[in-house]
Design a protein around this motif. Structure first.
Motif, PDB file in Angstrom:
ATOM      1  N   ARG A   1      -0.850  -0.059  45.869  1.00 34.38           N
ATOM      2  CA  ARG A   1       0.513  -0.342  45.401  1.00 34.38           C
ATOM      3  C   ARG A   1       1.537   0.422  46.234  1.00 34.38           C
ATOM      4  O   ARG A   1       2.599  -0.112  46.579  1.00 34.38           O
ATOM      5  N   GLU A   2       1.239   1.661  46.560  1.00 34.08           N
ATOM      6  CA  GLU A   2       2.168   2.451  47.367  1.00 34.08           C
ATOM      7  C   GLU A   2       2.345   1.845  48.753  1.00 34.08           C
ATOM      8  O   GLU A   2       3.455   1.841  49.300  1.00 34.08           O
ATOM      9  N   ILE A   3       1.275   1.347  49.315  1.00 31.19           N
ATOM     10  CA  ILE A   3       1.364   0.712  50.649  1.00 31.19           C
ATOM     11  C   ILE A   3       2.255  -0.526  50.576  1.00 31.19           C
ATOM     12  O   ILE A   3       3.137  -0.727  51.427  1.00 31.19           O
ATOM     13  N   LEU A   4       2.036  -1.363  49.546  1.00 29.83           N
ATOM     14  CA  LEU A   4       2.848  -2.580  49.416  1.00 29.83           C
ATOM     15  C   LEU A   4       4.320  -2.249  49.160  1.00 29.83           C
ATOM     16  O   LEU A   4       5.217  -2.921  49.684  1.00 29.83           O
ATOM     17  N   GLN A   5       4.580  -1.235  48.344  1.00 33.19           N
ATOM     18  CA  GLN A   5       5.965  -0.847  48.070  1.00 33.19           C
ATOM     19  C   GLN A   5       6.672  -0.436  49.351  1.00 33.19           C
ATOM     20  O   GLN A   5       7.812  -0.833  49.608  1.00 33.19           O
ATOM     21  N   ALA A   6       6.016   0.376  50.151  1.00 32.78           N
ATOM     22  CA  ALA A   6       6.629   0.827  51.406  1.00 32.78           C
ATOM     23  C   ALA A   6       6.853  -0.349  52.356  1.00 32.78           C
ATOM     24  O   ALA A   6       7.905  -0.451  53.011  1.00 32.78           O
ATOM     25  N   PHE A   7       5.871  -1.248  52.417  1.00 33.05           N
ATOM     26  CA  PHE A   7       5.987  -2.414  53.291  1.00 33.05           C
ATOM     27  C   PHE A   7       7.136  -3.323  52.847  1.00 33.05           C
ATOM     28  O   PHE A   7       7.960  -3.765  53.660  1.00 33.05           O
ATOM     29  N   HIS A   8       7.195  -3.578  51.554  1.00 35.85           N
ATOM     30  CA  HIS A   8       8.274  -4.438  51.027  1.00 35.85           C
ATOM     31  C   HIS A   8       9.637  -3.791  51.227  1.00 35.85           C
ATOM     32  O   HIS A   8      10.630  -4.482  51.489  1.00 35.85           O
ATOM     33  N   ALA A   9       9.723  -2.468  51.087  1.00 34.72           N
ATOM     34  CA  ALA A   9      10.999  -1.786  51.297  1.00 34.72           C
ATOM     35  C   ALA A   9      11.478  -1.948  52.738  1.00 34.72           C
ATOM     36  O   ALA A   9      12.676  -2.135  52.986  1.00 34.72           O
ATOM     37  N   LEU A  10      10.547  -1.880  53.702  1.00 40.34           N
ATOM     38  CA  LEU A  10      10.920  -2.098  55.111  1.00 40.34           C
ATOM     39  C   LEU A  10      11.465  -3.507  55.317  1.00 40.34           C
ATOM     40  O   LEU A  10      12.483  -3.707  55.998  1.00 40.34           O
ATOM     41  N   ILE A  11      10.778  -4.470  54.732  1.00 40.49           N
ATOM     42  CA  ILE A  11      11.218  -5.870  54.871  1.00 40.49           C
ATOM     43  C   ILE A  11      12.603  -6.059  54.238  1.00 40.49           C
ATOM     44  O   ILE A  11      13.489  -6.690  54.822  1.00 40.49           O
ATOM     45  N   ASP A  12      12.770  -5.506  53.044  1.00 42.22           N
ATOM     46  CA  ASP A  12      14.037  -5.663  52.320  1.00 42.22           C
ATOM     47  C   ASP A  12      15.193  -5.064  53.116  1.00 42.22           C
ATOM     48  O   ASP A  12      16.259  -5.682  53.235  1.00 42.22           O
ATOM     49  N   LYS A  13      15.001  -3.879  53.668  1.00 45.66           N
ATOM     50  CA  LYS A  13      16.073  -3.230  54.429  1.00 45.66           C
ATOM     51  C   LYS A  13      16.432  -4.034  55.672  1.00 45.66           C
ATOM     52  O   LYS A  13      17.617  -4.265  55.965  1.00 45.66           O
ATOM     53  N   ALA A  14      15.438  -4.489  56.384  1.00 48.69           N
ATOM     54  CA  ALA A  14      15.705  -5.250  57.602  1.00 48.69           C
ATOM     55  C   ALA A  14      16.429  -6.562  57.286  1.00 48.69           C
ATOM     56  O   ALA A  14      17.375  -6.959  57.982  1.00 48.69           O
ATOM     57  N   ALA A  15      16.001  -7.231  56.211  1.00 47.24           N
ATOM     58  CA  ALA A  15      16.628  -8.508  55.831  1.00 47.24           C
ATOM     59  C   ALA A  15      18.078  -8.302  55.416  1.00 47.24           C
ATOM     60  O   ALA A  15      18.968  -9.049  55.851  1.00 47.24           O
ATOM     61  N   VAL A  16      18.319  -7.303  54.562  1.00 54.21           N
ATOM     62  CA  VAL A  16      19.680  -7.061  54.085  1.00 54.21           C
ATOM     63  C   VAL A  16      20.584  -6.631  55.229  1.00 54.21           C
ATOM     64  O   VAL A  16      21.722  -7.090  55.357  1.00 54.21           O
TER      65      VAL A  16
END
Length: 628
Positions: A452-467
Motif C-alpha cells: 500500500r505504501e508503494i502504491l500511495q507513493a506512486f500515485h502521489a507522483l502521478i497526481d503531482k505531475a498531472a496537476v
C-alpha cells in the motif's frame, strides 16, 4: 426521512404551536402577552397620532384650582351641589357624576345635593369590589352573561342620591400594563347585573333602549361591538384635555360658558394631582380617570370606537396559525437569501396590515401572533442554518475528495456547467499512460502494508505531475494510470503539456525507484506511452459518474507502453504527439528514433520515438519486461 416529509412535519408542528399559543392566551394564560400587547398598542396609537374627538362631551374637572379655593378634597357636598345646579340650568343632555357618593357627610350638604340631583337627568357612579385574588366566573354558569366580571359586591351611592338618578359601575380594565385598554360594559354579582357608568350615560343621552345580545350590545337599532366579555375597547384621541375640559372653578367664578354645557353630555370628575384616579396612556403618563370614562362615553355615542369583537378574534386565531406556517414555508421553499427576504417581506406586510387596521378602527392582536410566529421561525431558521453548515461541510468534503480525482480546471468547469459532457464530445486530445513493471510479482512477496505504501507513493507522483501540467487523471488502474489533456476544452498546448507530463513522470518515477530499497526497487520498472489524436470524451455511469475518453488514440497510447518495453526504453512517444507539440529535443534528454512500430490489434504502423533522461540514475538490475 426525506426533506419533503421533514418540511411537512415542521409545518404541522408550527400550526399546532400557533393554535396552542392562541388557545392558551384566550384561556387566560400567558398573561405576559397582555403587557406586550399593551406596549404594541401604545406604539400603534402613537403611529396613528392625535385625533380630534367628536364634540359631544364636556368634562367639568374638579382640579387643583378648585381644591386650592376650597382648601379640601373631596369637594364638600354643598359645593358639589352648586356645581351640579349651575350645569343643570344650562340644559345639558345628561349630567354624569364620576364621583363615589357612598359615604355620609354634613346633613345639610347631603340634603342640598339630593335636592339638586332631582332637578335634571343624572347618572351617578358606583364601584364594583372584586375578590382580592382574581375576578372569577361562577362554576356551572351558562349563557352570554357567564363571561362577565363577577364582583363580590357593589359600592352604590347613598339611597338619598340614588333615588334621584340612574347608577352605573365606573370600573375600568387596566390589564398588566396599568393602562386602561377597555371598559367593561356589564358587571355582575351572584344575583345581580349592573350596567357600566359609560353605558348608562350613553343610553340616557341617546334615549334608546339597551339590548344585550349573545356577543354584542344594541343601543336602539345600532350595534355596539364589544369584546367577548362585553368590554368596550377604547383608543385614546390624544393627551389629557383633548376632550373638551373646563375647570369647575369657572362655576364658582361665574365664568362658565353656556355653549360648553347646553345640549351636551357633561361629566363631572376629579382631576386632582395625587388624587389616585390617574392612569398612564399612550399620550400621557397620567390621565384623569374621568377622561378615560369620557372617552368610552364618546365611543358609545359616536360609534367611533375600535373593534375587537368575535370576528376579530377569529382573524387573530387564523393569523396565529397561518402566519408562522407561511413564514416557515417560505424559509423551507428557498434555503437562501431569497427565502429570508420573502419571509421578511411577509412579516413587514403583516406588521403594516396590523398597523393599518388599527388606525382604521380594527384592533388585531399583535403580541399573540408574534409569540406564535417568532419561536418556530427562529427554531426552523436555526435548524436550516445548522443543516446548511452541515451541508456546506459535506460539499466541501466532497469537493476535496473530488479534487483528488479531477483536475482543478475540470472542477471549475463542472461547477459552472453541471451538464458538462452529459452528451459525448469528439475532439483532439493528448493521452499519457504509465504503468509499473514487475509490480505483480513483487506483490506476491511483500506484505499488504508495504504494498500500500508503494502504491500511495506512486500515485502521489502521478497526481503531482498531472496537476502541475494541467492534465486530468481519468482513472488509476491499480499500478498504472491514464492522464488526459484536452478537457474541459481542447487547448493549443495540450500536446506540449502532455509531453512535459510524460517526461516529468519518467524522471520522477525513475528517481523514486532508485530511492527504494534494492530488494524492492530492483524488482520494479515502469513504462510510459503518449499519443495525440481524436478521442470521444463522455461521462459514464449513473449515480457515480466518471469522465473518460475512448477511441483509437487511447488504444495507441496504451499499446505504446509495450513498444517501449520491446525496445528497452521506458518512454515511447508517437511522432504525431511530437509534431503537434513542436518538440525538437532537449539538452537534458536523449530522443532516439524514429521507429515504425506495429501496434497490436491495429493495422498499419505508428512512428515512435523514445526518450531517455541524460542525467538519470543508472540501474544495475535489469528492467522487467513483463506487461502486467
Amino acid at each position: 426521512m426525506t426533506r419533503r416529509v421533514q418540511i411537512l412535519v415542521a409545518l404541522a408542528l408550527t400550526a399546532l404551536w400557533g393554535a396552542g399559543i392562541y388557545a392558551a392566551h384566550a384561556g387566560g394564560h400567558l398573561r405576559f402577552l397582555d403587557r406586550l400587547e399593551a406596549t404594541l398598542t401604545d406604539w400603534r396609537t402613537q403611529v396613528r397620532g392625535v385625533q380630534r374627538p367628536p364634540d359631544l362631551v364636556t368634562i367639568v374637572a374638579i382640579d387643583d384650582t378648585v381644591v386650592k379655593r376650597g382648601g379640601s378634597y373631596p369637594l364638600p357636598r354643598a359645593d358639589l351641589a352648586r356645581v351640579v345646579d349651575t350645569i343643570v340650568q344650562f340644559k345639558p343632555k345628561v349630567v354624569a357624576i364620576d364621583l363615589l357618593l357612598v359615604d355620609r357627610s354634613a346633613a345639610i350638604g347631603d340634603a342640598t345635593l339630593a335636592n339638586t340631583l332631582a332637578t335634571g337627568p343624572m347618572v351617578l357612579a358606583a364601584a364594583a369590589i372584586f375578590p382580592s385574588a382574581s375576578e372569577t366566573v361562577e362554576a356551572g354558569s351558562a349563557g352570554p352573561l357567564a363571561v362577565l366580571p363577577q364582583a363580590e359586591r357593589f359600592l352604590l351611592p347613598l339611597p338619598a342620591f340614588a333615588d334621584h338618578a340612574e347608577v352605573g359601575i365606573v370600573n375600568v380594565a387596566t390589564g398588566q400594563s396599568g393602562s386602561p385598554l377597555s371598559v367593561p360594559m356589564l358587571f355582575r354579582t351572584r344575583d345581580k347585573v349592573e350596567l357600566s357608568f359609560p353605558l348608562r350615560v350613553a343610553a340616557r343621552a341617546l334615549d334608546k333602549p339597551l339590548t344585550i345580545a349573545s356577543d354584542h350590545l344594541m343601543l336602539g337599532d345600532r350595534t355596539v361591538p364589544t369584546d367577548t366579555d362585553f368590554a368596550l375597547p377604547i383608543t385614546y384621541y390624544g393627551p389629557r384635555r383633548t376632550i373638551r375640559t373646563v375647570s369647575a372653578q369657572s362655576i364658582f367664578d361665574g365664568t362658565l360658558n353656556r355653549a360648553a354645557i347646553e345640549n351636551r353630555i357633561v361629566v363631572i370628575g376629579a382631576a386632582v394631582a395625587g388624587g389616585g384616579d390617574l392612569y398612564p396612556t399612550p399620550f400621557d403618563s397620567l390621565m384623569p380617570g374621568v377622561e378615560v370614562v369620557s372617552t368610552a362615553i364618546t365611543h358609545l355615542i359616536a360609534g367611533d370606537g375600535i373593534v375587537r369583537d368575535r370576528r376579530v378574534h377569529i382573524a387573530d386565531a387564523l393569523a396565529a396559525i397561518l402566519l408562522p406556517v407561511l413564514l416557515v414555508g417560505l424559509l423551507a421553499w428557498r434555503r437562501s437569501a431569497l427565502g429570508i427576504m420573502a419571509a421578511a417581506t411577509v412579516m413587514i406586510a403583516w406588521a403594516g396590515l396590523n398597523a393599518f387596521a388599527f388606525t382604521h378602527g380594527v384592533w388585531l392582536n399583535a403580541a399573540t401572533t408574534l409569540a406564535a410566529a417568532v419561536p418556530p421561525v427562529a427554531i426552523f431558521a436555526g435548524v436550516q442554518l445548522w443543516a446548511g453548515a452541515r451541508r456546506t461541510q459535506h460539499l466541501a468534503a466532497k469537493s476535496r475528495s473530488l479534487a483528488q480525482f479531477q483536475a482543478p480546471a475540470v472542477q471549475e468547469w463542472l461547477a459552472r456547467d453541471p451538464n458538462f459532457l452529459s452528451k459525448p464530445v469528439r475532439q483532439d486530445a493528448a493521452i499519457v499512460f504509465i504503468d509499473l513493471s514487475g509490480f505483480t510479482s513483487l506483490s506476491e512477496r511483500i506484505g499488504p502494508d508495504a504494498l500500500r505504501e508503494i502504491l500511495q507513493a506512486f500515485h502521489a507522483l502521478i497526481d503531482k505531475a498531472a496537476v502541475d501540467c494541467g492534465g486530468m487523471i481519468t482513472g488509476f488502474l491499480g499500478d498504472g494510470a491514464m492522464i488526459l489533456f484536452g478537457l474541459p476544452a481542447a487547448m493549443p498546448d495540450d500536446a506540449a503539456r502532455a509531453l512535459k507530463c510524460a517526461i516529468d513522470l519518467h524522471r520522477g518515477v525513475e528517481h523514486w525507484i532508485a530511492s527504494l530499497p534494492s530488494a524492492i526497487g530492483g524488482q520494479l520498472g515502469f513504462k510510459i506511452g503518449a499519443h495525440f489524436g481524436e478521442i470521444v470524451a463522455s461521462r459514464l455511469g449513473e449515480s457515480h459518474q466518471h469522465i473518460t475518453a475512448t477511441g483509437d488514440t487511447v488504444n495507441v497510447a496504451s499499446r505504446l507502453m509495450e513498444v517501449a518495453v520491446q525496445n528497452d526504453a521506458r518512454l515511447a512517444l508517437s511522432n504525431t504527439l511530437l509534431d503537434t507539440a513542436d518538440f525538437h529535443g532537449a539538452p537534458d534528454g536523449v530522443l532516439s528514433g524514429p521507429l515504425p512500430a506495429q501496434i497490436r490489434g491495429r493495422s498499419g504502423v505508428v512512428t515512435v520515438w523514445f526518450w531517455r533522461d541524460r542525467d538519470g540514475p543508472s540501474h544495475t538490475a535489469a528492467m522487467a519486461e513483463m506487461i502486467d
